[in-house]
Design an enzyme around this catalytic site. Sequence first.
Site, PDB file in Angstrom:
ATOM      1  N   HIS A  81       0.868  -1.187   0.000  1.00 50.99           N
ATOM      2  CA  HIS A  81       0.000   0.000   0.000  1.00 50.99           C
ATOM      3  C   HIS A  81       0.899   1.230   0.000  1.00 50.99           C
ATOM      4  CE1 HIS A  81      -3.594  -1.899   2.258  1.00 50.99           C
ATOM      5  NE2 HIS A  81      -2.655  -2.833   2.307  1.00 50.99           N
ATOM      6  N   TYR A  93      -5.948  -7.047  -1.684  1.00 49.90           N
ATOM      7  CA  TYR A  93      -6.123  -5.897  -2.585  1.00 49.90           C
ATOM      8  C   TYR A  93      -5.556  -6.192  -3.971  1.00 49.90           C
ATOM      9  CZ  TYR A  93      -1.387  -4.945  -0.674  1.00 49.90           C
ATOM     10  OH  TYR A  93      -0.087  -5.042  -0.255  1.00 49.90           O
TER      11      TYR A  93
HETATM   12  P1  FAD Z   1      14.360  -2.840   3.334  1.00 47.46           P
HETATM   13  O1  FAD Z   1      13.236  -2.733   2.370  1.00 47.46           O
HETATM   14  O2  FAD Z   1      14.526  -4.085   4.131  1.00 47.46           O
HETATM   15  O3  FAD Z   1      15.677  -2.586   2.495  1.00 47.46           O
HETATM   16  C1  FAD Z   1      16.966  -2.778   3.032  1.00 47.46           C
HETATM   17  C2  FAD Z   1      17.937  -2.926   1.872  1.00 47.46           C
HETATM   18  O4  FAD Z   1      19.267  -2.964   2.389  1.00 47.46           O
HETATM   19  C3  FAD Z   1      17.730  -4.237   1.104  1.00 47.46           C
HETATM   20  O5  FAD Z   1      17.704  -3.969  -0.283  1.00 47.46           O
HETATM   21  C4  FAD Z   1      18.934  -5.083   1.518  1.00 47.46           C
HETATM   22  O6  FAD Z   1      19.346  -5.995   0.510  1.00 47.46           O
HETATM   23  C5  FAD Z   1      19.986  -4.000   1.773  1.00 47.46           C
HETATM   24  N1  FAD Z   1      21.054  -4.405   2.715  1.00 47.46           N
HETATM   25  C6  FAD Z   1      20.895  -5.058   3.901  1.00 47.46           C
HETATM   26  N2  FAD Z   1      22.085  -5.249   4.492  1.00 47.46           N
HETATM   27  C7  FAD Z   1      23.016  -4.691   3.675  1.00 47.46           C
HETATM   28  C8  FAD Z   1      24.444  -4.567   3.737  1.00 47.46           C
HETATM   29  N3  FAD Z   1      25.155  -5.062   4.788  1.00 47.46           N
HETATM   30  N4  FAD Z   1      25.095  -3.939   2.722  1.00 47.46           N
HETATM   31  C9  FAD Z   1      24.397  -3.429   1.655  1.00 47.46           C
HETATM   32  N5  FAD Z   1      23.046  -3.534   1.538  1.00 47.46           N
HETATM   33  C10 FAD Z   1      22.366  -4.139   2.541  1.00 47.46           C
HETATM   34  N6  FAD Z   1       5.149  -1.392   4.370  1.00 47.46           N
HETATM   35  C11 FAD Z   1       4.292  -0.506   3.794  1.00 47.46           C
HETATM   36  O7  FAD Z   1       4.539   0.723   3.848  1.00 47.46           O
HETATM   37  N7  FAD Z   1       3.144  -0.939   3.184  1.00 47.46           N
HETATM   38  C12 FAD Z   1       2.816  -2.277   3.118  1.00 47.46           C
HETATM   39  O8  FAD Z   1       1.786  -2.634   2.532  1.00 47.46           O
HETATM   40  C13 FAD Z   1       3.708  -3.242   3.714  1.00 47.46           C
HETATM   41  N8  FAD Z   1       3.449  -4.595   3.705  1.00 47.46           N
HETATM   42  C14 FAD Z   1       4.334  -5.467   4.297  1.00 47.46           C
HETATM   43  C15 FAD Z   1       4.048  -6.851   4.327  1.00 47.46           C
HETATM   44  C16 FAD Z   1       4.929  -7.753   4.935  1.00 47.46           C
HETATM   45  C17 FAD Z   1       4.579  -9.231   5.002  1.00 47.46           C
HETATM   46  C18 FAD Z   1       6.144  -7.275   5.483  1.00 47.46           C
HETATM   47  C19 FAD Z   1       7.136  -8.244   6.125  1.00 47.46           C
HETATM   48  C20 FAD Z   1       6.434  -5.919   5.466  1.00 47.46           C
HETATM   49  C21 FAD Z   1       5.527  -5.003   4.888  1.00 47.46           C
HETATM   50  N9  FAD Z   1       5.779  -3.619   4.887  1.00 47.46           N
HETATM   51  C22 FAD Z   1       4.899  -2.735   4.333  1.00 47.46           C
HETATM   52  C23 FAD Z   1       6.969  -3.101   5.568  1.00 47.46           C
HETATM   53  C24 FAD Z   1       8.054  -2.777   4.581  1.00 47.46           C
HETATM   54  O9  FAD Z   1       8.334  -3.886   3.759  1.00 47.46           O
HETATM   55  C25 FAD Z   1       9.323  -2.344   5.294  1.00 47.46           C
HETATM   56  O10 FAD Z   1       9.033  -1.488   6.349  1.00 47.46           O
HETATM   57  C26 FAD Z   1      10.209  -1.628   4.282  1.00 47.46           C
HETATM   58  O11 FAD Z   1      10.631  -2.522   3.288  1.00 47.46           O
HETATM   59  C27 FAD Z   1      11.409  -0.993   4.957  1.00 47.46           C
HETATM   60  O12 FAD Z   1      12.205  -0.375   3.992  1.00 47.46           O
HETATM   61  P2  FAD Z   1      13.759  -0.177   4.245  1.00 47.46           P
HETATM   62  O13 FAD Z   1      14.269   0.477   3.001  1.00 47.46           O
HETATM   63  O14 FAD Z   1      13.980   0.454   5.561  1.00 47.46           O
HETATM   64  O15 FAD Z   1      14.344  -1.655   4.381  1.00 47.46           O
END
Ligand code: FAD
Length: 378
Positions: A48, A211
Amino acid sequence: MTNDRQTIAIIGAGLGGAAAGALLQRAGFDVHVYEQAPSFSRLGAGIHMGPNVLKIFERIGIDKKLLEISSKPTHWFSRDGITGEYLSRIPLDGYGTPYCTVHRGDLHGLQITALNEGTLHFDMKLKEIEDSGSDVYLEFEGGTSTRADIVIGADGINSRVRETLLGFEKPNYSGWVGHRALISADKLKKHDLEFEDCVKWWGPDRHMMVYYTTSNRDEYYYVTGVPHPAWEFDTAFVESSREEMAEAFSGYHPVIGALIESTDEVTKWPLFNRNPLPLWSKGRLVLLGDACHPMKPHMAQGAAMAIEDAAMLTRCLQENGVSDFKTSFALYEANRRDRATRVQSVSNANTFLLTQEDPSWVYGYDIYAQPLKSESAA
Ligand code: FAD
């Protein structure tokens, strides 16, 4: 506005890191993004994106394309998972931009195209990071290294940057898993049932959020929350099955039965979280998104909070410059901590929109309209 030409390294090109990269580059900063994955694949999941995020995507310039490809539900319905009775009908309009649901891979792909050419580096898993006092040394697996003036840890729940700030600590397993499946809408046609644009089916101890992920409604998606005592696997997710789903939702509404019957592939994900961190930055290192405040996904706002963090951090760096990172980081935390912690706690409680409540504190929030609170107000 201060745009001094110092270098910013972002670790992780997930939804938060990609947003931070694009926003900082548009603000004139010299930014490189380092991602551990060798490339991105179109993972089977939807997401979403509320008006609070669409306002940020307007600044990046990807809002129109996102609205073109996504489904735009007018309501979030909550229904009793067994009887089908409506528990709430929450309007999603009236916030200046639409609410949308989309394939997560399509959204991520769009975000990646917004990064300047040559600034996203794949296959770069951060191994070591050292704040020398005058800059930061970064070493990646395989031996490559680089230096940057400041580092943004957008590296997710198992963040290496978080570990550098606070020491190693496993996230908490919540006792719940989420099943995720994409379903061809063609398969649903044989059922004489209504498949609504955005609906959460609630049971006493489990739920299923459903959805569309495309504008032409040819792909439907469900994600569950189901109790599961322990996560015994090392991987981020495992395969589940139609049989396991049928057992988990035995006796539930016919719409849920039809969705399960139409499932070809389904995966199962552990839901982890952490308690609020005692600090969000130290020296030249700062955290955002799941690295900083991971949560159970039940408000569908985890990525939204990561993207809002990216927008606020950009504002604070524009205000004070990279050279005064200390003030920028303190201001960023002062302006994000309360909101991110509130969303984290409501999301973990899994109560959002179960009853007829007003969600304007979430969707009506415009990060660019917020006056910056001074850092001492935190
Ligand atoms: P991430 O998306 O986890 O990205 C982290 C990145 O860092 C990754 O690409 C990874 O490969 C990289 N990385 C990790 N370690 C290293 C390293 N040492 N060196 C280099 N790169 C590294 N959120 C919403 O807003 N809407 C939704 O509908 C929703 N649905 C969800 C459903 C499920 C089942 C789950 C589990 C989560 C959902 N979320 C949703 C939450 C959302 O997925 C996360 O909060 C979001 O992805 C966080 O983004 P981020 O960029 O902080 O981390």
